[in-house]
Design a protein around this motif. Structure first.
Motif, PDB file in Angstrom:
ATOM      1  N   GLY A 111       6.152 -17.795  12.364  1.00  0.00           N
ATOM      2  CA  GLY A 111       5.166 -17.847  11.658  1.00  0.00           C
ATOM      3  C   GLY A 111       5.698 -17.669  10.204  1.00  0.00           C
ATOM      4  O   GLY A 111       5.202 -18.221   9.176  1.00  0.00           O
ATOM      5  N   TYR A 112       6.747 -16.667  10.034  1.00  0.00           N
ATOM      6  CA  TYR A 112       7.218 -16.285   8.646  1.00  0.00           C
ATOM      7  C   TYR A 112       8.195 -17.442   8.165  1.00  0.00           C
ATOM      8  O   TYR A 112       7.785 -17.999   7.027  1.00  0.00           O
ATOM      9  CB  TYR A 112       8.083 -14.979   8.874  1.00  0.00           C
ATOM     10  N   LEU A 113       8.941 -18.110   9.099  1.00  0.00           N
ATOM     11  CA  LEU A 113       9.779 -19.005   8.626  1.00  0.00           C
ATOM     12  C   LEU A 113       9.090 -20.490   8.054  1.00  0.00           C
ATOM     13  O   LEU A 113       9.458 -21.023   7.355  1.00  0.00           O
ATOM     14  CB  LEU A 113      10.877 -19.405   9.968  1.00  0.00           C
ATOM     15  N   ASN A 114       8.049 -20.715   8.976  1.00  0.00           N
ATOM     16  CA  ASN A 114       7.357 -21.862   8.789  1.00  0.00           C
ATOM     17  C   ASN A 114       6.096 -21.788   7.919  1.00  0.00           C
ATOM     18  O   ASN A 114       5.918 -22.700   7.060  1.00  0.00           O
ATOM     19  CB  ASN A 114       6.804 -22.620  10.234  1.00  0.00           C
ATOM     20  N   ARG A 115       5.306 -20.670   7.777  1.00  0.00           N
ATOM     21  CA  ARG A 115       4.280 -20.513   6.821  1.00  0.00           C
ATOM     22  C   ARG A 115       4.665 -19.946   5.516  1.00  0.00           C
ATOM     23  O   ARG A 115       4.068 -20.125   4.570  1.00  0.00           O
ATOM     24  CB  ARG A 115       3.030 -19.916   7.667  1.00  0.00           C
ATOM     25  N   GLN A 116       5.654 -19.080   5.542  1.00  0.00           N
ATOM     26  CA  GLN A 116       6.011 -18.496   4.349  1.00  0.00           C
ATOM     27  C   GLN A 116       7.396 -19.165   3.651  1.00  0.00           C
ATOM     28  O   GLN A 116       7.392 -19.373   2.477  1.00  0.00           O
ATOM     29  CB  GLN A 116       6.605 -17.026   4.561  1.00  0.00           C
ATOM     30  N   LEU A 117       8.391 -19.319   4.319  1.00  0.00           N
ATOM     31  CA  LEU A 117       9.547 -20.056   3.745  1.00  0.00           C
ATOM     32  C   LEU A 117       9.511 -21.383   3.575  1.00  0.00           C
ATOM     33  O   LEU A 117       9.990 -21.991   2.610  1.00  0.00           O
ATOM     34  CB  LEU A 117      10.828 -19.792   4.683  1.00  0.00           C
ATOM     35  N   VAL A 118       8.846 -22.298   4.241  1.00  0.00           N
ATOM     36  CA  VAL A 118       8.657 -23.718   4.271  1.00  0.00           C
ATOM     37  C   VAL A 118       8.117 -24.076   2.976  1.00  0.00           C
ATOM     38  O   VAL A 118       8.743 -24.945   1.947  1.00  0.00           O
ATOM     39  CB  VAL A 118       8.130 -24.359   5.422  1.00  0.00           C
ATOM     40  N   PRO A 119       6.826 -23.580   2.546  1.00  0.00           N
ATOM     41  CA  PRO A 119       6.385 -23.843   1.372  1.00  0.00           C
ATOM     42  C   PRO A 119       7.552 -23.596   0.083  1.00  0.00           C
ATOM     43  O   PRO A 119       7.435 -24.227  -0.899  1.00  0.00           O
ATOM     44  CB  PRO A 119       5.140 -23.214   1.094  1.00  0.00           C
TER      45      PRO A 119
END
Lengths: 367, 90
Positions: free
Chosen positions: A28-36
């Motif tokens: 969740g952190y990698l994809n929803r926080q870091l990708v943006p």
């Protein structure tokens, strides 16, 4: 409605559940926080033309992104998270392997439905050589006559993944297709149904439960998936007939089905195989019969070049060999080429009932 | 179809795997501690400060060393797997 509990699910013990929660949080952190954040950082660095649009080609943007050490670190962590997700769901499955295999044997003894395996079917080479979405052993994992691991991992992984992104936890993929059918062709009640590329059968059983009088069949290429799907359906007390077959040549008679469906199958197939599946649907359908293919809403035509590059991560690092082949497919043309009339084809988005997510559907009704 | 990019730097990749595995172990441990603390508090068996001031016996020390060894093995699994799969130089 959430997916049903049943006896073929391995029970996660305290630490398994903790590991699963950890990988969910990490993904969740990698994809929803870091990708943006990665998107915005690269977006600032890319050169633009006078209109403000990014002028660089896909390959140029790809090079720029992939040569960034920050992206590499993120990508490595995302791969690690995916691998640990599988390990976290695999521990309970391995621990309970004997009980699950006995469950399969017991289900096969006096089944409501059936299981027909055929080791001679044609399987795309890539499905034997690649562990799709890094699932240990891949779709073709087959460790013996009672082995159900491929299916057990697929369902457990899917359940965990769905919890993480909140998709499919309120309305399952099959329920969405059934609702679409009721809106697109009101009053249509199929007597014989086929679920293509059914994997662990989670989307096959809801049809048998919803259309109580219908004769429900399902095909996939993976023997371990099918053994599990069969045992799972029996555990749920639902009648489904599972067959090992390729979606391009299922072996069923012409005009023998009223409804043919698939759920997340298109993105696991080459464009030629997607077209082959559409042609097989047309052959299998009776006049007036309907096919509906549901998949993830990944459409490159609606994405910027940078977004296309970032979404391509799955193809390069998550073993989704046909990710961009799916994202750039033309299902409308495939269905028309298969024989469906353009006026009887629907290709486009369809929202989940709770409006939190939109799926991509490709449907056709045979004249 | 774009061409698959070159592999990321192998040293960083290895380190990333190790760190991720370590973080998972810490997360599991934290949950286990929290579960036990809640159980003990619910049963009235744990007072504030008791954990902080606990003295470890010799037998417990050996048990804990064993636990640490298992933890290290899990955390360094990526390196172990790499070594196990090294091509034979001969």
């Amino acid at each position: 409605m959430t997916e049903k509990e049943h006896e073929m699910l391995a029970v996660a013990e305290h630490d398994d559940a903790a590991r699963q929660r950890f990988v969910l949080a990490a993904k969740g952190y990698l994809n929803r926080q870091l990708v943006p954040r990665l998107h915005d950082a690269f977006d600032r660095q890319l050169s633009r033309d006078e209109s403000g649009a990014v002028s660089a080609s896909f390959d140029t943007v790809l090079d720029r992104v992939h040569s960034s050490s920050a992206y590499q670190a993120w990508s490595s962590l995302n791969v690690a998270a995916q691998n640990h997700m599988w390990e976290a769901v695999k521990r309970p499955v391995v621990r309970e392997q004997q009980r699950l295999e006995q469950g399969f044997s017991a289900a096969s003894a006096a089944p409501r439905g059936s299981l027909t395996l055929n080791a001679d079917i044609e399987v795309p080479d890539v499905m034997r050589s690649v562990d799709v979405h890094l699932q240990p052993g891949g779709y073709m994992l087959d460790q013996g006559p009672n082995d159900i691991q491929a299916g057990a991992l697929y369902e457990a992984g899917g359940r965990l993944y769905s919890q993480g992104i909140g998709v499919g936890t309120r309305e399952t993929k099959a329920e969405i297709v059934i609702r679409f059918l009721s809106e697109w062709r009101p009053g249509f009640y199929p007597g014989r149904i086929l679920d293509m590329a059914c994997s662990a059968g989670q989307s096959s059983t809801p049809y048998a439960a919803h259309f109580a009088d219908a004769d429900v069949h399902a095909v996939d290429i993976g023997p371990g998936l099918l053994r599990y799907a069969h045992a799972r359906a029996e555990a749920l007390g639902v009648t489904v007939h599972f067959h090992q077959a390729n979606v391009e040549s299922t072996g069923f008679d012409d005009a023998s089905f009223d409804l043919v469906v698939s759920h997340n199958a298109m993105h696991e197939l080459s464009q030629a195989a997607q077209a082959g599946m559409m042609a097989e649907c047309y052959r299998l359908l009776r006049p007036g019969g309907v096919c509906i293919h549901l998949d993830v809403p990944l459409r490159f035509e609606h994405l910027s070049t940078l977004q296309q590059v970032l979404y391509s991560w799955d193809e390069f690092f998550n073993n989704e060999p046909f990710w961009s082949a799916y994202a750039t497919n033309d299902a409308q043309t495939m269905l028309v080429d298969a024989g469906f009339a353009a006026a009887d084809v629907f290709v486009g988005p369809f929202e989940q009932a709770d409006k939190t997510f939109s799926w991509h559907l490709a449907a056709g009704q045979k004249p | 179809m774009p061409v698959k990019p070159p592999s990321h730097d192998q040293s960083s990749e290895r380190l990333t795997k190790i760190i991720f595995a370590l973080a998972e172990e810490v997360a599991v441990l934290s949950e286990r501690l929290l579960t036990q603390q809640k159980l003990l508090e619910r049963k009235g068996l744990l007072e504030p400060g008791e954990v902080q001031n606990y003295e470890v016996s010799d037998a417990e020390r050996a048990e804990r060393l064993g636990l640490h060894s298992e933890l290290i093995e899990r955390v360094l699994a990526a390196l172990k797997d790499e070594i196990d799969n090294l091509e034979d130089a001969s």
